[in-house]
Write an enzyme that holds these catalytic residues in place. Structure first.
Site, PDB file in Angstrom:
ATOM      1  N   ASP A  26      -1.804  17.993  -5.088  1.00 25.26           N
ATOM      2  CA  ASP A  26      -2.577  18.865  -5.983  1.00 25.26           C
ATOM      3  C   ASP A  26      -1.994  20.282  -6.026  1.00 25.26           C
ATOM      4  OD1 ASP A  26      -4.563  19.534  -7.724  1.00 25.26           O
ATOM      5  OD2 ASP A  26      -6.186  19.503  -6.257  1.00 25.26           O
ATOM      6  N   SER A  71      -4.029   9.780 -12.388  1.00 22.18           N
ATOM      7  CA  SER A  71      -5.296   9.065 -12.204  1.00 22.18           C
ATOM      8  C   SER A  71      -5.803   8.536 -13.544  1.00 22.18           C
ATOM      9  CB  SER A  71      -6.343  10.000 -11.594  1.00 22.18           C
ATOM     10  OG  SER A  71      -6.842  10.868 -12.581  1.00 22.18           O
ATOM     11  N   ASN A  74      -6.745  11.337 -15.699  1.00 23.02           N
ATOM     12  CA  ASN A  74      -5.755  12.320 -16.169  1.00 23.02           C
ATOM     13  C   ASN A  74      -5.429  12.195 -17.660  1.00 23.02           C
ATOM     14  OD1 ASN A  74      -3.904  12.493 -13.030  1.00 23.02           O
ATOM     15  ND2 ASN A  74      -5.471  13.862 -13.824  1.00 23.02           N
ATOM     16  N   ARG A 194      -4.244  16.254   1.381  1.00 20.48           N
ATOM     17  CA  ARG A 194      -4.448  16.819   0.038  1.00 20.48           C
ATOM     18  C   ARG A 194      -4.046  18.283   0.076  1.00 20.48           C
ATOM     19  NH1 ARG A 194      -8.961  15.812  -4.544  1.00 20.48           N
ATOM     20  NH2 ARG A 194      -8.067  17.227  -6.075  1.00 20.48           N
TER      21      ARG A 194
HETATM   22  C1  FPP Z   1      -2.104  17.624  -9.608  1.00 18.07           C
HETATM   23  O1  FPP Z   1      -1.817  18.982  -9.917  1.00 18.07           O
HETATM   24  C2  FPP Z   1      -0.947  16.820  -9.876  1.00 18.07           C
HETATM   25  C3  FPP Z   1      -0.859  15.816 -10.816  1.00 18.07           C
HETATM   26  C4  FPP Z   1      -1.982  15.433 -11.688  1.00 18.07           C
HETATM   27  C5  FPP Z   1       0.372  15.067 -11.023  1.00 18.07           C
HETATM   28  C6  FPP Z   1       1.198  14.789  -9.818  1.00 18.07           C
HETATM   29  C7  FPP Z   1       2.589  14.583 -10.268  1.00 18.07           C
HETATM   30  C8  FPP Z   1       3.696  14.992  -9.615  1.00 18.07           C
HETATM   31  C9  FPP Z   1       3.708  15.613  -8.281  1.00 18.07           C
HETATM   32  C10 FPP Z   1       5.046  14.868 -10.208  1.00 18.07           C
HETATM   33  C11 FPP Z   1       5.430  13.565 -10.741  1.00 18.07           C
HETATM   34  C12 FPP Z   1       5.284  12.441  -9.816  1.00 18.07           C
HETATM   35  C13 FPP Z   1       6.214  11.500  -9.647  1.00 18.07           C
HETATM   36  C14 FPP Z   1       5.921  10.254  -8.867  1.00 18.07           C
HETATM   37  C15 FPP Z   1       7.566  11.657 -10.227  1.00 18.07           C
HETATM   38  P1  FPP Z   1      -2.623  19.681 -11.071  1.00 18.07           P
HETATM   39  O2  FPP Z   1      -1.845  19.554 -12.317  1.00 18.07           O
HETATM   40  O3  FPP Z   1      -4.020  19.151 -11.125  1.00 18.07           O
HETATM   41  O4  FPP Z   1      -2.615  21.166 -10.551  1.00 18.07           O
HETATM   42  P2  FPP Z   1      -3.778  22.252 -10.729  1.00 18.07           P
HETATM   43  O5  FPP Z   1      -5.001  21.708 -10.059  1.00 18.07           O
HETATM   44  O6  FPP Z   1      -3.205  23.430 -10.024  1.00 18.07           O
HETATM   45  O7  FPP Z   1      -3.954  22.462 -12.200  1.00 18.07           O
END
Ligand code: FPP
Length: 246
Positions: A26, A71, A74, A194
Site C-alpha cells: 500500500d 483487488s 480496484n 501491510r
Molecule cells: C496500493 O497503493 C497498491 C495497488 C493497488 C497496486 C499494487 C501494485 C504494485 C505494487 C505494482 C504492480 C504489481 C506487480 C505484481 C507488477 P495505492 O495506489 O492504493 O496507494 P495510495 O493508498 O497511496 O493511494
C-alpha cells in the site's frame, strides 16, 4: 511501526523463517503525490520494490509470498489507472523470465480470471507454465482477487459435492475449505505485512491469515527495502505464536 536501521541480518534465525509471507503493498499513490508525480509513477516504483523484495525473500529461503496487486474493488479506480496497472502487470508477467532471471521464482496468479482481458489470461497461463518447474519461492500474484469471493467459490464447490452426495455436510473439515481455495496445497500465511500505516485486511486472504502475525509498517510501498523485510521477520520471530494454545 518505525524501524531502526540494522546493518545485516545475521541475527535472523534462518531455521524459523515464515514459510508464507503475505504483502499488502500500500501507498504507491501517496509516494507519487509526495513527489508531485502521477499515481502511475508510484505503481512503477512499487513494481521495482516488489522485484527486490521477492528476490530477497527467495535468497533467504522463504517458500511462498503472496502479493496483493489488484483487488476485485480496484476496478472502481479511474480507467486510466486501471489500464496502467494492467499494463504493468502484463509487462511483469511477460518479463518474468528476464526480471527474475536466475531467481528460480515460480509465478502463479490467484483471483478471478474471467474478468481479465483474454490477452492477460493467456499470458498468465504462459508465465505459470514457463515457471512451473522452478524450485525456489512460489510467488502468488493476487490479481482481481477478493477474499470473500474466494470463500464463496469454495462454498459453491462444496455445496455441489454435497448435492451430488459426495460429501456429508456434517463431516465438513477445514481441509475441505483449504483444498478449494486458490492457494490449495500451500501453507497458511505466517506473516502479513501491510505498508503505508493502514491497519486493515482489505479482503486479503481472509481464511489464510487466521493465525498470521501482522506487521504494519509506516513506510510507503515503493520505499520498502530488503532491510525492512528483515525487520518484519525479526518482529515475527520475536512474537510468541500460540495458535490458540497457552
Ligand atoms: C496500493 O497503493 C497498491 C495497488 C493497488 C497496486 C499494487 C501494485 C504494485 C505494487 C505494482 C504492480 C504489481 C506487480 C505484481 C507488477 P495505492 O495506489 O492504493 O496507494 P495510495 O493508498 O497511496 O493511494
Amino acid at each position: 511501526m518505525f524501524f531502526k536501521k540494522k546493518k545485516d541480518n545475521s541475527d535472523i534465525d534462518m531455521n524459523n523463517l515464515p514459510q508464507h509471507i503475505g504483502v499488502i503493498m500500500d501507498g504507491n499513490g501517496r509516494w507519487a503525490k509526495k513527489r508531485g508525480l502521477p499515481r502511475s509513477a508510484g505503481h512503477k516504483a512499487g513494481a521495482e520494490s516488489l522485484k527486490k523484495i521477492v528476490t530477497e525473500a527467495n535468497n533467504m529461503g522463504v517458500k511462498y509470498i503472496t502479493v496483493y496487486a489488484f483487488s476485485t474493488e480496484n476496478w472502481k479506480r479511474p480507467k486510466s489507472e486501471v489500464d496502467y496497472l494492467m499494463n504493468l502487470l502484463m509487462d511483469y508477467l511477460i518479463n518474468a523470465e528476464k526480471t527474475l532471471a536466475g531467481e528460480n521464482v515460480r509465478i502463479r496468479a490467484i483471483g478471478s480470471r474471467k474478468e481479465l482481458s483474454e490477452e492477460m489470461q493467456e499470458q498468465i497461463k504462459k508465465t505459470e507454465k514457463l515457471t512451473s518447474d522452478r524450485t525456489g519461492i512460489v510467488m502468488n500474484i493476487a490479481l482481481n482477487y477478493g477474499g470473500r469471493e474466494e470463500l464463496i467459490n469454495a462454498a459453491k464447490q462444496l455445496c455441489k459435492r454435497a448435492a451430488a452426495g459426495e460429501l456429508d455436510p456434517d463431516e465438513l473439515r477445514e481441509k475441505d475449505i483449504d483444498d478449494n481455495l486458490y492457494t490449495a496445497g500451500q501453507p497458511e500465511v505466517d506473516l502479513l505485512i501491510r505498508t503505508s500505516g493502514e491497519q486493515r485486511l482489505s479482503n486479503f486472504m481472509l481464511w489464510q491469515v487466521s493465525y498470521a502475525e501482522m506487521v504494519f509498517v509506516n513506510k510507503l510501498w515503493p520505499d520498502f527495502k530488503p532491510a525492512d523485510l528483515h525487520e518484519c521477520i525479526r518482529i515475527y520471530q520475536g512474537r510468541g505464536r500460540r495458535f490458540g494454545g497457552i
